[in-house]
Design an enzyme around this catalytic site. Structure first.
Site, PDB file in Angstrom:
ATOM      1  N   LYS A  29     -89.262 -11.720   0.626  1.00  0.00           N
ATOM      2  CA  LYS A  29     -88.921 -11.965  -0.785  1.00  0.00           C
ATOM      3  C   LYS A  29     -87.487 -11.528  -1.089  1.00  0.00           C
ATOM      4  O   LYS A  29     -86.728 -12.268  -1.718  1.00  0.00           O
ATOM      5  CB  LYS A  29     -89.932 -11.167  -1.624  1.00  0.00           C
ATOM      6  CG  LYS A  29     -89.805 -11.247  -3.103  1.00  0.00           C
ATOM      7  CD  LYS A  29     -91.124 -10.887  -3.755  1.00  0.00           C
ATOM      8  CE  LYS A  29     -91.407  -9.400  -3.884  1.00  0.00           C
ATOM      9  NZ  LYS A  29     -90.699  -8.750  -4.984  1.00  0.00           N
ATOM     10  N   SER A  30     -87.104 -10.352  -0.628  1.00  0.00           N
ATOM     11  CA  SER A  30     -85.752  -9.848  -0.902  1.00  0.00           C
ATOM     12  C   SER A  30     -84.696 -10.765  -0.296  1.00  0.00           C
ATOM     13  O   SER A  30     -83.690 -11.100  -0.945  1.00  0.00           O
ATOM     14  CB  SER A  30     -85.566  -8.459  -0.281  1.00  0.00           C
ATOM     15  OG  SER A  30     -86.206  -7.483  -1.035  1.00  0.00           O
ATOM     16  N   GLY A 102     -88.010  -8.251 -10.880  1.00  0.00           N
ATOM     17  CA  GLY A 102     -86.923  -7.326 -11.185  1.00  0.00           C
ATOM     18  C   GLY A 102     -85.667  -7.655 -10.398  1.00  0.00           C
ATOM     19  O   GLY A 102     -84.542  -7.526 -10.902  1.00  0.00           O
ATOM     20  N   ARG A 130     -89.454  -2.761 -17.788  1.00  0.00           N
ATOM     21  CA  ARG A 130     -88.712  -2.101 -16.705  1.00  0.00           C
ATOM     22  C   ARG A 130     -87.283  -1.753 -17.118  1.00  0.00           C
ATOM     23  O   ARG A 130     -86.644  -2.487 -17.862  1.00  0.00           O
ATOM     24  CB  ARG A 130     -88.734  -2.988 -15.448  1.00  0.00           C
ATOM     25  CG  ARG A 130     -90.174  -3.177 -14.967  1.00  0.00           C
ATOM     26  CD  ARG A 130     -90.269  -3.934 -13.691  1.00  0.00           C
ATOM     27  NE  ARG A 130     -89.663  -3.190 -12.591  1.00  0.00           N
ATOM     28  CZ  ARG A 130     -89.541  -3.689 -11.366  1.00  0.00           C
ATOM     29  NH1 ARG A 130     -89.936  -4.921 -11.111  1.00  0.00           N
ATOM     30  NH2 ARG A 130     -89.005  -2.958 -10.414  1.00  0.00           N
ATOM     31  N   SER A 183     -80.928   2.074  -4.954  1.00  0.00           N
ATOM     32  CA  SER A 183     -81.511   0.804  -5.404  1.00  0.00           C
ATOM     33  C   SER A 183     -80.666  -0.363  -4.927  1.00  0.00           C
ATOM     34  O   SER A 183     -79.491  -0.493  -5.296  1.00  0.00           O
ATOM     35  CB  SER A 183     -81.601   0.778  -6.936  1.00  0.00           C
ATOM     36  OG  SER A 183     -81.777  -0.558  -7.374  1.00  0.00           O
ATOM     37  N   ASP A 334     -91.549   0.048  -1.127  1.00  0.00           N
ATOM     38  CA  ASP A 334     -92.530  -0.941  -1.591  1.00  0.00           C
ATOM     39  C   ASP A 334     -93.875  -0.800  -0.881  1.00  0.00           C
ATOM     40  O   ASP A 334     -94.868  -1.400  -1.307  1.00  0.00           O
ATOM     41  CB  ASP A 334     -91.991  -2.362  -1.368  1.00  0.00           C
ATOM     42  CG  ASP A 334     -90.868  -2.684  -2.337  1.00  0.00           C
ATOM     43  OD1 ASP A 334     -90.719  -1.974  -3.351  1.00  0.00           O
ATOM     44  OD2 ASP A 334     -90.127  -3.653  -2.075  1.00  0.00           O
ATOM     45  N   LYS A 361     -91.706   0.470 -11.148  1.00  0.00           N
ATOM     46  CA  LYS A 361     -91.831  -0.797 -10.407  1.00  0.00           C
ATOM     47  C   LYS A 361     -92.659  -1.777 -11.251  1.00  0.00           C
ATOM     48  O   LYS A 361     -92.742  -1.625 -12.455  1.00  0.00           O
ATOM     49  CB  LYS A 361     -92.465  -0.529  -9.038  1.00  0.00           C
ATOM     50  CG  LYS A 361     -91.578   0.308  -8.119  1.00  0.00           C
ATOM     51  CD  LYS A 361     -90.345  -0.454  -7.692  1.00  0.00           C
ATOM     52  CE  LYS A 361     -89.476   0.357  -6.762  1.00  0.00           C
ATOM     53  NZ  LYS A 361     -88.226  -0.333  -6.438  1.00  0.00           N
ATOM     54  N   ARG A 365     -96.487   2.759 -10.340  1.00  0.00           N
ATOM     55  CA  ARG A 365     -97.257   2.706  -9.091  1.00  0.00           C
ATOM     56  C   ARG A 365     -97.838   4.052  -8.679  1.00  0.00           C
ATOM     57  O   ARG A 365     -98.721   4.086  -7.813  1.00  0.00           O
ATOM     58  CB  ARG A 365     -96.404   2.127  -7.956  1.00  0.00           C
ATOM     59  CG  ARG A 365     -96.280   0.648  -8.052  1.00  0.00           C
ATOM     60  CD  ARG A 365     -95.632   0.010  -6.834  1.00  0.00           C
ATOM     61  NE  ARG A 365     -95.635  -1.430  -7.009  1.00  0.00           N
ATOM     62  CZ  ARG A 365     -94.801  -2.265  -6.403  1.00  0.00           C
ATOM     63  NH1 ARG A 365     -93.894  -1.807  -5.570  1.00  0.00           N
ATOM     64  NH2 ARG A 365     -94.881  -3.562  -6.634  1.00  0.00           N
ATOM     65  N   ARG A 407     -98.792  -5.409  -5.415  1.00  0.00           N
ATOM     66  CA  ARG A 407     -98.958  -4.458  -4.303  1.00  0.00           C
ATOM     67  C   ARG A 407    -100.129  -3.501  -4.541  1.00  0.00           C
ATOM     68  O   ARG A 407    -100.737  -3.001  -3.588  1.00  0.00           O
ATOM     69  CB  ARG A 407     -97.660  -3.696  -4.060  1.00  0.00           C
ATOM     70  CG  ARG A 407     -96.497  -4.638  -3.710  1.00  0.00           C
ATOM     71  CD  ARG A 407     -95.451  -3.981  -2.847  1.00  0.00           C
ATOM     72  NE  ARG A 407     -94.185  -4.692  -2.935  1.00  0.00           N
ATOM     73  CZ  ARG A 407     -93.883  -5.800  -2.250  1.00  0.00           C
ATOM     74  NH1 ARG A 407     -94.770  -6.342  -1.447  1.00  0.00           N
ATOM     75  NH2 ARG A 407     -92.693  -6.373  -2.391  1.00  0.00           N
TER      76      ARG A 407
END
Ligand code: S3P
Length: 450
Positions: A29-30, A102, A130, A183, A334, A361, A365, A407
């Site tokens: 995904k990233s 995000g 967020r 980040s 993650d 997140k 989480r 997740r």
């Protein structure tokens, strides 16, 4: 919700027998976000293969199209992007919808900060909760206009984000920014803004976050250098052209982790996931599973699209509790809900610390993981920056809430494999944001999941 309005669920029946098999996973995904976004900024046409088909990547593609970029679907997980050059985006007719993503919102904030037109970035209810000050502060310091909303935390900036316009003829100023959080989204947003600035821009991180942006932009000819924890872009003397390059997206380690973690948790399992990205800034989950006692073999290592890729085989056995903190927590950020789920199957305590970022997140989480574990009869203590899982005392079936977070849903399913009876995971449509085919993949390995 499904088309008929019902909340989607996953049902897991345990205890699972040993899992076995050989599967692939959707694209990372990233990397997928960056591949299409950077291709849109390049000069020329590029084909991106191996995209996940997940909703988060589709949000990025949707926003780019709204900004005038031609992106043609040419096959499953395959698009052709017609790059418009660094300055080629045009104002959208309406809001730019980042959905649940995000990464999309923060990267687009950086990309759009330098434009002579105004944009408005919106998302779903979870994304609107967020924090965006982490990108708003540096971008404003560079001279960008960026307005958000107030919300739960005093002084924080929440979406929707109104960005720009820069007065015509004006440019952003290069800055040196020391980020409080490790980040990759913040780093990438500042780097993208920095490409259009009047001088060098440097971002310094407290720990190294994932470096896909650095790798891909360098591969495309961007004036970017890395020195320890500092990343600098200096557009002075650069022709302002990114080279369009065809790219294959590696399999997503963050998705593979759920299958490998399931194998680790169920004794006697042996599962191979092929073609997975093993960028060292992402492999904390493998190190943590190994430290818990799982055997992870890495084979067929190669480079795909500038990223290391390998086949990963996990053999499950007796696991022990460990401590996950510091740079390991960053490299597994993650995967911490999944590691907490596996920890329920390990003898002794597992403590996750230095992970306060988990609170902001797709859900909180730390709270959502603790609630998931408790719903499955596992004792857990919550801390401000992590949690302690009291493992090895058995897992019982229950009803798990995803809290809108893919997740958490998948970690709950993995944890429940060890419970005798049926567990229901509620609100699981979000699994499709990152791992389309999660349940069928786990079922193909022998789990009873529907
Ligand atoms: C991502 C960076 C990480 C990660 C997220 C994807 C990225 O977030 O948790 O899933 O693609 O840059 P942060 O940058 O907020 O740490």
């Amino acid at each position: 919700m499904s088309a008929d309005g019902a909340i989607e669920t996953l049902k897991v029946r345990g205890p699972a027998r040993a899992l076995a098999g050989d599967v692939g996973v959707p694209g990372d995904k990233s990397i997928g976000h960056r591949a299409v976004l950077f291709a849109a900024m390049a000069d020329g046409r590029a084909r991106v293969r191996g995209l996940s088909g997940g909703e988060d990547n589709r949000s990025t593609i949707g926003v780019l199209r709204a900004l005038g970029v031609q992106i043609d679907d040419v096959g499953r997980g395959e698009v052709d992007v017609v790059g418009r050059g660094l300055d080629g985006l045009r104002a959208a007719a309406g809001d730019l919808d980042c959905g649940n993503s995000g990464t999309s919102m923060r990267l687009f904030a950086g990309l759009l900060a330098s434009r002579a037109f105004a944009s408005r970035l919106v998302g779903d209810q979870y994304l609107h909760a967020r924090p965006m000050r982490r990108v708003a502060d540096p971008l404003r310091q560079m001279g960008a206009r960026l307005e958000g909303h107030s919300g739960k935390k005093e002084g924080e900036v929440y979406p929707p984000l109104a960005i720009g316009p820069l007065p015509s003829g004006a440019r952003l100023q290069g800055i040196r920014w020391t980020s409080k959080v490790a980040s990759a989204q913040v780093k990438s947003a500042i780097v993208l803004a920095g490409l259009a600035a009047d001088g060098p821009t440097t971002v310094v991180e407290p720990e190294r976050s994932r470096d896909h942006t650095e790798r891909m932009l360098s591969y495309m000819g961007a004036p970017l250098t890395v020195d320890g924890l500092a990343v600098t872009v200096d557009p002075r003397g650069w022709d302002g052209k990114l080279v369009a390059r065809d790219l294959v997206v590696a399999g997503d380690l963050s998705s593979a982790a759920f299958l490998l973690g399931a194998a680790a948790a169920i004794p006697g399992s042996r599962v191979t996931v092929r073609g997975v990205g093993v960028n060292p800034t992402r492999t904390g989950v493998l190190d943590a599973l190994r430290a818990m006692g799982a055997i992870i073999e890495v084979s067929n290592e190669r480079i795909v699209g500038g990223e290391p890729v390998a086949d990963l085989t996990c053999t499950g056995g007796a696991l022990r509790g460990i401590r996950i903190a510091g740079e390991l927590a960053v490299r597994a950020i993650d995967e911490l809900p999944l590691l907490a789920a596996v920890a329920a199957h390990a003898e002794g305590d597992t403590t996750i610390a230095d992970a306060a970022e988990l609170r902001v997140k797709e859900s909180d989480r730390i709270a959502a993981t603790a609630a998931m574990l408790r719903a499955l009869g596992v004792a857990v203590e919550e801390h401000a920056d992590g949690l302690t899982v009291r493992g090895g005392r058995g897992v019982t079936p229950g009803v798990v809430e995803s809290h809108g977070d893919h997740r958490i849903a998948m970690a709950g399913a993995v944890c429940a494999l060890g419970a005798r009876g049926e567990t229901v995971i509620r609100d699981t449509r979000n699994v499709a944001t990152s791992f389309v085919g999660f349940a069928p993949s786990l079922a193909a390995l022998g789990a009873d999941i529907r």
